[in-house]
Design a protein around this motif. Sequence first.
Motif, PDB file in Angstrom:
ATOM      1  N   VAL A   8       0.828  -1.212   0.000  1.00 46.43           N
ATOM      2  CA  VAL A   8       0.000   0.000   0.000  1.00 46.43           C
ATOM      3  C   VAL A   8       0.859   1.257   0.000  1.00 46.43           C
ATOM      4  CG1 VAL A   8      -1.604   1.359   1.392  1.00 46.43           C
ATOM      5  CG2 VAL A   8      -2.022  -1.055   1.041  1.00 46.43           C
ATOM      6  N   THR A  34      -4.572   1.705  -6.009  1.00 45.92           N
ATOM      7  CA  THR A  34      -5.745   0.916  -5.615  1.00 45.92           C
ATOM      8  C   THR A  34      -6.012   0.984  -4.112  1.00 45.92           C
ATOM      9  OG1 THR A  34      -4.359  -1.041  -5.390  1.00 45.92           O
ATOM     10  CG2 THR A  34      -5.437  -0.703  -7.516  1.00 45.92           C
ATOM     11  N   ALA A  35      -5.189   1.705  -3.367  1.00 48.44           N
ATOM     12  CA  ALA A  35      -5.292   1.738  -1.911  1.00 48.44           C
ATOM     13  C   ALA A  35      -6.519   2.525  -1.453  1.00 48.44           C
ATOM     14  CB  ALA A  35      -4.046   2.363  -1.313  1.00 48.44           C
ATOM     15  N   THR A  36      -7.190   2.010  -0.436  1.00 47.30           N
ATOM     16  CA  THR A  36      -8.311   2.707   0.175  1.00 47.30           C
ATOM     17  C   THR A  36      -7.856   3.366   1.469  1.00 47.30           C
ATOM     18  OG1 THR A  36      -8.990   0.784   1.459  1.00 47.30           O
ATOM     19  CG2 THR A  36      -9.915   0.993  -0.759  1.00 47.30           C
ATOM     20  N   LYS A  37      -8.736   4.193   2.049  1.00 46.11           N
ATOM     21  CA  LYS A  37      -8.404   4.850   3.312  1.00 46.11           C
ATOM     22  C   LYS A  37      -8.172   3.810   4.407  1.00 46.11           C
ATOM     23  CE  LYS A  37     -10.862   9.194   2.660  1.00 46.11           C
ATOM     24  NZ  LYS A  37     -11.847  10.121   3.261  1.00 46.11           N
ATOM     25  N   ASP A  39      -7.103   0.728   4.020  1.00 44.02           N
ATOM     26  CA  ASP A  39      -5.810   0.076   3.761  1.00 44.02           C
ATOM     27  C   ASP A  39      -4.663   0.929   4.288  1.00 44.02           C
ATOM     28  OD1 ASP A  39      -7.099  -1.985   2.468  1.00 44.02           O
ATOM     29  OD2 ASP A  39      -6.726  -1.201   0.448  1.00 44.02           O
ATOM     30  N   VAL A  57      -7.334  11.022   1.143  1.00 46.71           N
ATOM     31  CA  VAL A  57      -6.633  10.530  -0.036  1.00 46.71           C
ATOM     32  C   VAL A  57      -6.892  11.467  -1.210  1.00 46.71           C
ATOM     33  CG1 VAL A  57      -6.403   8.583  -1.604  1.00 46.71           C
ATOM     34  CG2 VAL A  57      -6.831   8.172   0.789  1.00 46.71           C
ATOM     35  N   ASN A  59      -6.048  12.132  -5.459  1.00 50.51           N
ATOM     36  CA  ASN A  59      -5.514  11.694  -6.742  1.00 50.51           C
ATOM     37  C   ASN A  59      -4.966  12.909  -7.466  1.00 50.51           C
ATOM     38  OD1 ASN A  59      -6.113   8.917  -6.715  1.00 50.51           O
ATOM     39  ND2 ASN A  59      -8.247   9.367  -7.169  1.00 50.51           N
ATOM     40  N   ARG A  78      -1.122   9.096  -6.359  1.00 55.22           N
ATOM     41  CA  ARG A  78      -2.131   9.057  -5.290  1.00 55.22           C
ATOM     42  C   ARG A  78      -1.420   9.301  -3.970  1.00 55.22           C
ATOM     43  NH1 ARG A  78      -7.479   7.103  -4.938  1.00 55.22           N
ATOM     44  NH2 ARG A  78      -8.016   6.043  -2.988  1.00 55.22           N
TER      45      ARG A  78
END
Length: 96
Positions: A8, A34-37, A39, A57, A59, A78
């Motif tokens: 991540v 592809t990382a989420t908050k 993660d 996050v 972009n 990101r």
Amino acid sequence: MNERLLGVLRAPRISEKSARLAESNQYVFEVASTATKADVKAAIEQLFSVKVEAVNVVNAKGKTKTFRFRSGRRSDLRKAYVRLAEGQSIDVMAQA
């Protein structure tokens, strides 16, 4: 440790803005696209043994640049802005 969590975080972002944010317990990391908050929060808490309060996050689109009359494009990015609990810190300079 979970392989996904290690993938991540890419690198800490070191800049004047991130140095100012570090004074108020916020740190900036480059993360996987592809990382989420969730993660990012889990990865930071496991790797640095700290308590994360919030994750934002962003972009950032890559710029179009011209070099020797040829047009090119920088890659997209990101970033994650991580706010830690009061009294905790991460030494990002040692990690860089």
